[in-house]
Design an enzyme around this catalytic site. Structure first.
Site, PDB file in Angstrom:
ATOM      1  N   TRP A 154       0.803  -1.219   0.000  1.00  0.00           N
ATOM      2  CA  TRP A 154       0.000   0.000   0.000  1.00  0.00           C
ATOM      3  C   TRP A 154       0.839   1.274   0.000  1.00  0.00           C
ATOM      4  CZ3 TRP A 154       1.927   2.075   4.321  1.00  0.00           C
ATOM      5  CH2 TRP A 154       2.295   1.226   5.362  1.00  0.00           C
ATOM      6  N   ASN A 155       2.159   1.182   0.016  1.00  0.00           N
ATOM      7  CA  ASN A 155       2.926   2.435   0.177  1.00  0.00           C
ATOM      8  C   ASN A 155       3.084   3.212  -1.132  1.00  0.00           C
ATOM      9  OD1 ASN A 155       4.660   0.375  -0.639  1.00  0.00           O
ATOM     10  ND2 ASN A 155       6.426   1.232   0.422  1.00  0.00           N
ATOM     11  N   PRO A 163      -3.732  -5.328  -5.805  1.00  0.00           N
ATOM     12  CA  PRO A 163      -3.240  -4.316  -4.863  1.00  0.00           C
ATOM     13  C   PRO A 163      -3.563  -4.711  -3.423  1.00  0.00           C
ATOM     14  CG  PRO A 163      -5.321  -3.601  -5.821  1.00  0.00           C
ATOM     15  CD  PRO A 163      -4.985  -4.933  -6.467  1.00  0.00           C
ATOM     16  N   GLU A 178      10.390  -8.691  -3.594  1.00  0.00           N
ATOM     17  CA  GLU A 178      11.006  -7.427  -3.165  1.00  0.00           C
ATOM     18  C   GLU A 178      10.446  -7.146  -1.784  1.00  0.00           C
ATOM     19  OE1 GLU A 178      11.030  -4.313  -6.243  1.00  0.00           O
ATOM     20  OE2 GLU A 178      10.034  -5.817  -7.467  1.00  0.00           O
ATOM     21  N   CYS A 231      10.237   1.237   1.427  1.00  0.00           N
ATOM     22  CA  CYS A 231      11.061   0.057   1.755  1.00  0.00           C
ATOM     23  C   CYS A 231      12.508   0.467   1.958  1.00  0.00           C
ATOM     24  CB  CYS A 231      10.933  -0.984   0.649  1.00  0.00           C
ATOM     25  SG  CYS A 231      11.336  -0.369  -0.992  1.00  0.00           S
ATOM     26  N   GLU A 291      11.882  -3.392  11.138  1.00  0.00           N
ATOM     27  CA  GLU A 291      11.519  -2.331  10.198  1.00  0.00           C
ATOM     28  C   GLU A 291      10.344  -1.537  10.772  1.00  0.00           C
ATOM     29  OE1 GLU A 291       9.611  -3.661   6.590  1.00  0.00           O
ATOM     30  OE2 GLU A 291      10.569  -2.072   5.445  1.00  0.00           O
TER      31      GLU A 291
HETATM   32  P1  NAD Z   1       2.299  -7.059   3.221  1.00  0.00           P
HETATM   33  O1  NAD Z   1       3.343  -8.102   3.077  1.00  0.00           O
HETATM   34  O2  NAD Z   1       1.414  -7.106   4.410  1.00  0.00           O
HETATM   35  O3  NAD Z   1       1.306  -7.088   1.952  1.00  0.00           O
HETATM   36  C1  NAD Z   1       1.780  -6.971   0.645  1.00  0.00           C
HETATM   37  C2  NAD Z   1       0.732  -7.528  -0.314  1.00  0.00           C
HETATM   38  O4  NAD Z   1       0.566  -8.933  -0.080  1.00  0.00           O
HETATM   39  C3  NAD Z   1      -0.658  -6.931  -0.157  1.00  0.00           C
HETATM   40  O5  NAD Z   1      -1.262  -6.842  -1.422  1.00  0.00           O
HETATM   41  C4  NAD Z   1      -1.358  -7.971   0.693  1.00  0.00           C
HETATM   42  O6  NAD Z   1      -2.771  -7.917   0.560  1.00  0.00           O
HETATM   43  C5  NAD Z   1      -0.808  -9.242   0.114  1.00  0.00           C
HETATM   44  N1  NAD Z   1      -0.870 -10.430   0.981  1.00  0.00           N
HETATM   45  C6  NAD Z   1      -1.076 -10.489   2.319  1.00  0.00           C
HETATM   46  N2  NAD Z   1      -1.010 -11.784   2.727  1.00  0.00           N
HETATM   47  C7  NAD Z   1      -0.746 -12.528   1.639  1.00  0.00           C
HETATM   48  C8  NAD Z   1      -0.526 -13.924   1.413  1.00  0.00           C
HETATM   49  N3  NAD Z   1      -0.575 -14.809   2.408  1.00  0.00           N
HETATM   50  N4  NAD Z   1      -0.249 -14.343   0.168  1.00  0.00           N
HETATM   51  C9  NAD Z   1      -0.162 -13.460  -0.866  1.00  0.00           C
HETATM   52  N5  NAD Z   1      -0.358 -12.122  -0.715  1.00  0.00           N
HETATM   53  C10 NAD Z   1      -0.647 -11.676   0.520  1.00  0.00           C
HETATM   54  O7  NAD Z   1       3.058  -5.673   3.107  1.00  0.00           O
HETATM   55  P2  NAD Z   1       2.469  -4.208   3.317  1.00  0.00           P
HETATM   56  O8  NAD Z   1       2.250  -3.989   4.778  1.00  0.00           O
HETATM   57  O9  NAD Z   1       1.339  -4.021   2.368  1.00  0.00           O
HETATM   58  O10 NAD Z   1       3.706  -3.302   2.791  1.00  0.00           O
HETATM   59  C11 NAD Z   1       4.762  -2.942   3.595  1.00  0.00           C
HETATM   60  C12 NAD Z   1       5.966  -3.839   3.358  1.00  0.00           C
HETATM   61  O11 NAD Z   1       6.338  -3.836   1.989  1.00  0.00           O
HETATM   62  C13 NAD Z   1       7.196  -3.338   4.097  1.00  0.00           C
HETATM   63  O12 NAD Z   1       7.858  -4.436   4.681  1.00  0.00           O
HETATM   64  C14 NAD Z   1       8.047  -2.727   2.998  1.00  0.00           C
HETATM   65  O13 NAD Z   1       9.421  -2.661   3.278  1.00  0.00           O
HETATM   66  C15 NAD Z   1       7.744  -3.652   1.875  1.00  0.00           C
HETATM   67  N6  NAD Z   1       8.102  -3.022   0.579  1.00  0.00           N
HETATM   68  C16 NAD Z   1       9.191  -3.490  -0.119  1.00  0.00           C
HETATM   69  C17 NAD Z   1       9.560  -2.884  -1.309  1.00  0.00           C
HETATM   70  C18 NAD Z   1      10.752  -3.356  -2.110  1.00  0.00           C
HETATM   71  O14 NAD Z   1      10.849  -3.000  -3.273  1.00  0.00           O
HETATM   72  N7  NAD Z   1      11.667  -4.128  -1.550  1.00  0.00           N
HETATM   73  C19 NAD Z   1       8.834  -1.794  -1.799  1.00  0.00           C
HETATM   74  C20 NAD Z   1       7.749  -1.342  -1.063  1.00  0.00           C
HETATM   75  C21 NAD Z   1       7.381  -1.970   0.125  1.00  0.00           C
END
Ligand code: NAD
Length: 467
Positions: free
Chosen positions: A141-142, A166, A238, A272, A369
């Site tokens: 969501w970021n 998303p 990622e 991230c 984090e």
């Molecule tokens: P999250 O892992 O909770 O969710 C990410 C996505 O996965 C969402 O669409 C969510 O609905 C989905 N999801 C949740 N459970 C799932 C499952 N069991 N199987 C498949 N999909 C599932 O992350 P968040 O809270 O939305 O985002 C924040 C995190 O993302 C932070 O850790 C941040 O560092 C990371 N991030 C990494 C990068 C990168 O490029 N390395 C970029 C942006 C954000």
């Protein structure tokens, strides 16, 4: 054209879930809550659309360029919706829309290179590149739009079709993006699905998906890798970061303070590769804390729709609770808030921009984090100590070194165990460079030609030279 499977089924009223404006904490709209069983038909159609889409690279290049224009034309609507559901200042939403279009344009012009291999024997060997099939793109969501584009643009130009999911916290701008892209792409080449878990889990494990490209947290990344193991689909992850900024003793604090502050606090720290820890030489520590705290105390915090705002709310209630929890834990561990340290009164998910000092190195705000507007500043006595601390977590996304002597800064940057090391700035990316975390921060490579090849498989034709 419907973007949602549930909207195609006659007589079926899709369930919906609430979408909250983080600046008010109130529901302002709803999105379809698609169910895992709908994915069979979605993936099946993506598979059928793949046969036509993979046939002609010229068609794909043209379509992606048209798509980039369409995204720009819808820029005002996309940006406003993004700010409403994500919270970021409107100017940053416009910048995100621009980056979304830029990714489409960059990848539109990339093509894999066919290569001949010669090894001295009288044989002819040619490496060509083929698409994989339907790709599942799952994003957080970021930065909902630009992170989605970083996945679907290379996947599409490579000849794959895409099912894009998303985060349930930010489904609406992506839904609109899907509608906009549908004006440029053939039917079913890109499908947006929205819904709550287990929709993502089902998508990651779907037998018709040939590549799961995921951006999100480390624990979910692990779950995605396990789910994709069922079909042995390719996995690109990622994941989270805990980037350290190491300041050297020749750094000019006032000169870099703005850059350092925004490297940590942009998008309310929900990046991230934000700076999530600062290591300052002991003799400069107080000056660094003061420079950052002064900025944290005076930055304009508010609704992203207010043109004065530089820092919006945290995106969602669970994330706000996490930020509050690690901050309280640090304060309980003996840290002191040189700025902030608490939620802001009133509606919405606002947390005061926080600079923490006297933080024990083992406190979760350092080792985990925080992903919010909270920054610990830690003193160090020897450079080895700082480098060891910077490398001392399970993360390895990025890191930075700040100082006047660029050769020395470069030598320290070389010692960081991460995918990208910056000098005198942080989190700056070029579309043409690879982006790949090490350790728990990721698997696979995104960005540049590497991102394209990550969506292709080699296909080798081998024959005797004289045949
Ligand atoms: P999250 O892992 O909770 O969710 C990410 C996505 O996965 C969402 O669409 C969510 O609905 C989905 N999801 C949740 N459970 C799932 C499952 N069991 N199987 C498949 N999909 C599932 O992350 P968040 O809270 O939305 O985002 C924040 C995190 O993302 C932070 O850790 C941040 O560092 C990371 N991030 C990494 C990068 C990168 O490029 N390395 C970029 C942006 C954000």
């Amino acid at each position: 054209m419907p973007t949602f499977e549930s909207e195609r089924v006659p007589g079926r009223q899709p369930a919906r879930f609430a979408v909250v404006d983080p600046a008010t904490g109130e529901t302002f709209d709803e999105a379809p809550d698609q169910q895992p069983d709908e994915l069979d038909a979605v993936v099946d159609r993506a598979h059928r659309a793949w046969h036509g889409w993979r046939a002609d690279p010229v068609v794909r290049t043209t379509a992606l360029r048209v798509a980039a224009n369409a995204v720009e034309a819808a820029g005002d609507d996309l940006a406003r919706l993004l700010t409403l559901e994500q919270g970021k200042p409107l100017a940053e939403s416009h910048a995100e829309v621009a980056r979304t279009a830029a990714r489409l344009r960059y990848f539109a012009d990339l093509a894999p290179r066919t290569r001949q291999i010669t090894d001295g024997r009288p044989v002819h060997s040619e490496i060509r590149w083929r698409s994989l099939g339907p790709v599942a793109a799952i994003v957080p969501w970021n930065f909902p739009l630009q992170l989605a584009a970083a996945k679907f643009a290379p996947a599409l130009v490579a000849g794959n079709t895409v099912v894009l999911k998303p985060s349930p916290f930010t489904p609406l701008a992506t839904r609109l993006l899907g509608t906009v892209l549908a004006t440029a792409l053939p039917e079913d080449v890109l499908t947006v699905v929205t819904g709550r878990e287990p929709l993502g889990a089902r998508l990651a494990s779907h037998p018709g998906i040939r590549h799961v490209t995921f951006t999100g947290s480390v624990p979910t990344g692990r779950a995605v890798a396990e789910a994709a193991a069922a079909s042995l689909a390719r996995v690109t992850l990622e994941l989270g970061g805990n980037d350290a900024a190491v300041l050297l003793d020749d750094v000019e604090v006032e000169r870099i303070a703005d850059r350092l502050f925004w490297a940590a606090f942009r998008n309310c720290g929900q990046v991230c590769m934000a700076v999530k820890r600062v290591y300052a030489p002991a003799q400069l520590h107080a000056e660094v804390v003061e420079a950052l705290a002064q900025r944290a105390k005076t930055v304009a915090v508010g609704s992203g729709l207010n043109p004065e705002t530089r820092l919006g709310p945290v995106n969602n209630a669970p994330q706000l609770a996490r930020v509050e929890q690690v901050t309280k834990q640090a304060l309980a561990d003996g840290a002191r808030a040189a700025a902030g340290g608490h939620r802001l009164d009133g509606p919405g998910y606002f947390f005061a921009p926080t600079i923490l000092t006297d933080v024990p190195p083992g406190s979760p705000v350092v080792t985990k984090e925080q992903f919010g507007p909270v920054l610990p500043v830690l003193p160090y006595r020897s450079l080895d100590e700082a480098v060891d601390a910077a490398n001392g977590t399970g993360f390895g996304l990025g890191g930075s070194v700040w100082g006047t002597d660029l050769d020395r800064a470069g030598a320290v940057a070389d010692r960081l165990e991460c995918g990208t090391a910056w000098i005198n700035h942080h989190a700056e990316l070029s579309l043409a460079q690879p982006f790949a975390g090490v350790k728990n921060s990721g698997v696979g490579i995104a960005g540049g030609p590497w991102g394209l090849y990550g969506n292709l498989r080699p296909f080798v034709v081998h024959r005797p030279q004289e045949a």
